[in-house]
Design an enzyme around this catalytic site. Structure first.
Site, PDB file in Angstrom:
ATOM      1  N   ARG A 156     -41.212  16.918  23.247  1.00  0.00           N
ATOM      2  CA  ARG A 156     -42.502  16.617  22.600  1.00  0.00           C
ATOM      3  C   ARG A 156     -42.938  15.172  22.879  1.00  0.00           C
ATOM      4  NH1 ARG A 156     -42.986  20.870  17.846  1.00  0.00           N
ATOM      5  NH2 ARG A 156     -42.980  22.621  19.285  1.00  0.00           N
ATOM      6  N   GLY A 183     -17.081  11.947  27.647  1.00  0.00           N
ATOM      7  CA  GLY A 183     -16.925  12.441  29.016  1.00  0.00           C
ATOM      8  C   GLY A 183     -18.282  12.583  29.689  1.00  0.00           C
ATOM      9  N   ASP A 197     -17.211  14.686  17.150  1.00  0.00           N
ATOM     10  CA  ASP A 197     -16.063  13.784  16.988  1.00  0.00           C
ATOM     11  C   ASP A 197     -16.448  12.386  16.486  1.00  0.00           C
ATOM     12  OD1 ASP A 197     -14.517  15.842  18.042  1.00  0.00           O
ATOM     13  OD2 ASP A 197     -14.723  15.105  20.094  1.00  0.00           O
ATOM     14  N   MET A 245     -11.046  19.151  13.712  1.00  0.00           N
ATOM     15  CA  MET A 245     -11.170  18.676  15.100  1.00  0.00           C
ATOM     16  C   MET A 245     -11.294  17.156  15.125  1.00  0.00           C
ATOM     17  SD  MET A 245     -13.542  21.338  17.207  1.00  0.00           S
ATOM     18  CE  MET A 245     -12.804  22.759  17.992  1.00  0.00           C
ATOM     19  N   GLY A 246     -11.496  16.603  16.304  1.00  0.00           N
ATOM     20  CA  GLY A 246     -11.669  15.154  16.392  1.00  0.00           C
ATOM     21  C   GLY A 246     -11.366  14.553  17.752  1.00  0.00           C
ATOM     22  N   GLY A 301     -11.389  14.885  -1.386  1.00  0.00           N
ATOM     23  CA  GLY A 301     -10.347  14.497  -2.344  1.00  0.00           C
ATOM     24  C   GLY A 301      -8.949  14.905  -1.903  1.00  0.00           C
ATOM     25  N   ALA A 302      -8.669  14.773  -0.589  1.00  0.00           N
ATOM     26  CA  ALA A 302      -7.349  15.183  -0.071  1.00  0.00           C
ATOM     27  C   ALA A 302      -6.245  14.255  -0.570  1.00  0.00           C
ATOM     28  CB  ALA A 302      -7.383  15.171   1.451  1.00  0.00           C
ATOM     29  N   LEU A 360      -2.015  21.064  -9.667  1.00  0.00           N
ATOM     30  CA  LEU A 360      -1.933  22.473  -9.303  1.00  0.00           C
ATOM     31  C   LEU A 360      -1.963  22.739  -7.799  1.00  0.00           C
ATOM     32  CD1 LEU A 360      -4.145  24.002 -12.124  1.00  0.00           C
ATOM     33  CD2 LEU A 360      -1.661  24.105 -11.900  1.00  0.00           C
ATOM     34  N   GLU A 370      -6.678  17.088  14.615  1.00  0.00           N
ATOM     35  CA  GLU A 370      -6.012  17.885  15.664  1.00  0.00           C
ATOM     36  C   GLU A 370      -5.172  16.984  16.581  1.00  0.00           C
ATOM     37  OE1 GLU A 370      -8.845  19.793  18.258  1.00  0.00           O
ATOM     38  OE2 GLU A 370      -9.929  17.936  18.609  1.00  0.00           O
TER      39      GLU A 370
HETATM   40  O1  F6P Z   1     -15.467  17.129  21.586  1.00  0.00           O
HETATM   41  C1  F6P Z   1     -15.722  18.113  20.653  1.00  0.00           C
HETATM   42  C2  F6P Z   1     -14.527  19.010  20.469  1.00  0.00           C
HETATM   43  O2  F6P Z   1     -14.878  20.010  19.537  1.00  0.00           O
HETATM   44  C3  F6P Z   1     -13.236  18.309  20.058  1.00  0.00           C
HETATM   45  O3  F6P Z   1     -13.173  18.015  18.704  1.00  0.00           O
HETATM   46  C4  F6P Z   1     -12.206  19.313  20.507  1.00  0.00           C
HETATM   47  O4  F6P Z   1     -10.981  18.658  20.792  1.00  0.00           O
HETATM   48  C5  F6P Z   1     -12.817  19.897  21.760  1.00  0.00           C
HETATM   49  O5  F6P Z   1     -14.213  19.647  21.690  1.00  0.00           O
HETATM   50  C6  F6P Z   1     -12.601  21.382  21.949  1.00  0.00           C
HETATM   51  O6  F6P Z   1     -13.115  21.734  23.185  1.00  0.00           O
HETATM   52  P1  F6P Z   1     -13.372  23.233  23.686  1.00  0.00           P
HETATM   53  O7  F6P Z   1     -14.575  23.747  22.968  1.00  0.00           O
HETATM   54  O8  F6P Z   1     -13.604  23.086  25.149  1.00  0.00           O
HETATM   55  O9  F6P Z   1     -12.159  24.008  23.314  1.00  0.00           O
END
Ligand code: F6P
Length: 318
Positions: free
Chosen positions: A25, A104, A127, A168-169, A184-185, A213, A221
């Protein structure tokens, strides 16, 4: 600049569609012709490039995923692949490219810009591991993880169980920290801080002694094998322990207001950057609005999460 293109690359992130809409747009508003590249850099190499109009981005602001689809392209990592991609743009007279993606993809954007094309990156990854900015998709992913934690908390309390929840991360503890503090972990395991198994076990035991409890442990990950962690906890505490891996649930879903607004602002800022002649930069959301940061600086940097959050979680979970 008359013609520009936009693509999404790497893992999708909620809010990418809001950014694509803003690019299309804003470009049309500024009398530019705009093209959408399907399937990321791979689609660019193959010439999957189509003109985009106002209607092409109607009714997408609320949708997760990316209407342009995405890929992780091995071919684009080669000089030959990038030259083929450049040819595809040149033969259509496209002189500017906007790339939405994570680290990447921004590295790919940087390498591509070395061939002379003007490239502007937009940070989009759940991430949130890109330096100098917040990334599109992070807020939605954290909220999705939080909803799951809330659900698990109910059943954990009913059964008096320990729950290990993997988020994830990709080598970064941002999602784990945010979801862990908001949820609250009792313990949060992130790659930036050495895992202290004894402390995790002591916390569970102290909680049980106080009549707590349940216990929720959030694991980013790759930090610790979750099934092994479960066994160790059961052995040391005698507590019934369950594991939930949230996985790709965190990548989908309708984007939050935060991610839609971020995507909208960044998409427009990317077009403005190209119009003003900028290239080889990433749009960053920092205090005071949108900024352009050289891609070279972005790909060299390594994001460290706000570790004060880790301390906060430690104090609040006594
Ligand atoms: O970069 C995003 C992400 O979801 C990461 O958290 C995870 O490690 C990766 O991509 C998973 O990649 P794919 O979808 O290729 O399995």
């Amino acid at each position: 600049m008359q013609r520009i293109a936009v693509l999404t690359s790497g893992g999708d992130a909620p809010g990418m569609n809001a950014a694509i809409r803003a690019v299309v747009r804003s470009a049309i508003y500024n009398q530019l012709e705009v093209f959408g590249v399907m399937q990321g850099f791979e689609g660019l190499i193959q010439g999957q490039i189509k003109p985009m109009y106002l209607g092409s981005v109607a009714d997408i602001i609320h949708r997760g995923g990316t209407i342009l689809q995405t890929s992780r392209s091995a071919r684009f990592m080669t000089e030959e692949g990038r030259r083929q991609a450049l040819e595809q743009l040149e033969k259509r007279g496209i002189t500017g490219l906007i790339v939405l993606g994570g680290n990447g993809s921004l590295r790919g954007a940087y390498e591509f810009s070395k061939l002379g094309i003007k490239v502007v990156g937009i940070p989009a990854t759940i991430d949130n591991d890109i330096v100098y900015t917040r990334s599109i998709g992070f807020d939605t992913a954290v909220n999705t993880a939080l909803t799951a934690i809330n659900h698990i908390r109910d059943t954990a309390t009913s059964h008096g169980r320990v729950f290990i929840i993997e988020v994830m991360g990709h080598n970064c503890g941002e999602i784990a920290l945010a979801a862990g503090v908001a949820g609250g972990a009792e313990s949060i395991l992130i790659p930036e801080i050495e895992v202290d198994l004894e402390q995790i076990i002591t916390k569970i035991n102290q909680g049980t002694a106080r009549g707590k409890l349940h216990s929720i442990i959030i694991v980013a990950e790759g930090v610790y094998p979750v099934m092994e962690l479960k066994e160790k906890i059961e052995e040391a505490t005698g507590q019934d322990t369950r594991v939930t891996i949230l996985g790709h649930i965190q990548r989908g879903g309708t984007p939050t207001a935060v991610d839609r607004i971020l995507g909208s602002c960044m998409g427009k800022a990317a077009v403005d950057a190209l119009i003003s002649g900028k290239g080889n930069v990433m749009i960053a959301s920092r205090e005071g609005g949108m900024h352009s940061i050289p891609l070279q600086e972005v790909i060299r940097g390594k994001k460290t999460p706000e570790l004060g959050m880790f301390d906060l979680a430690r104090v609040l979970s006594i």
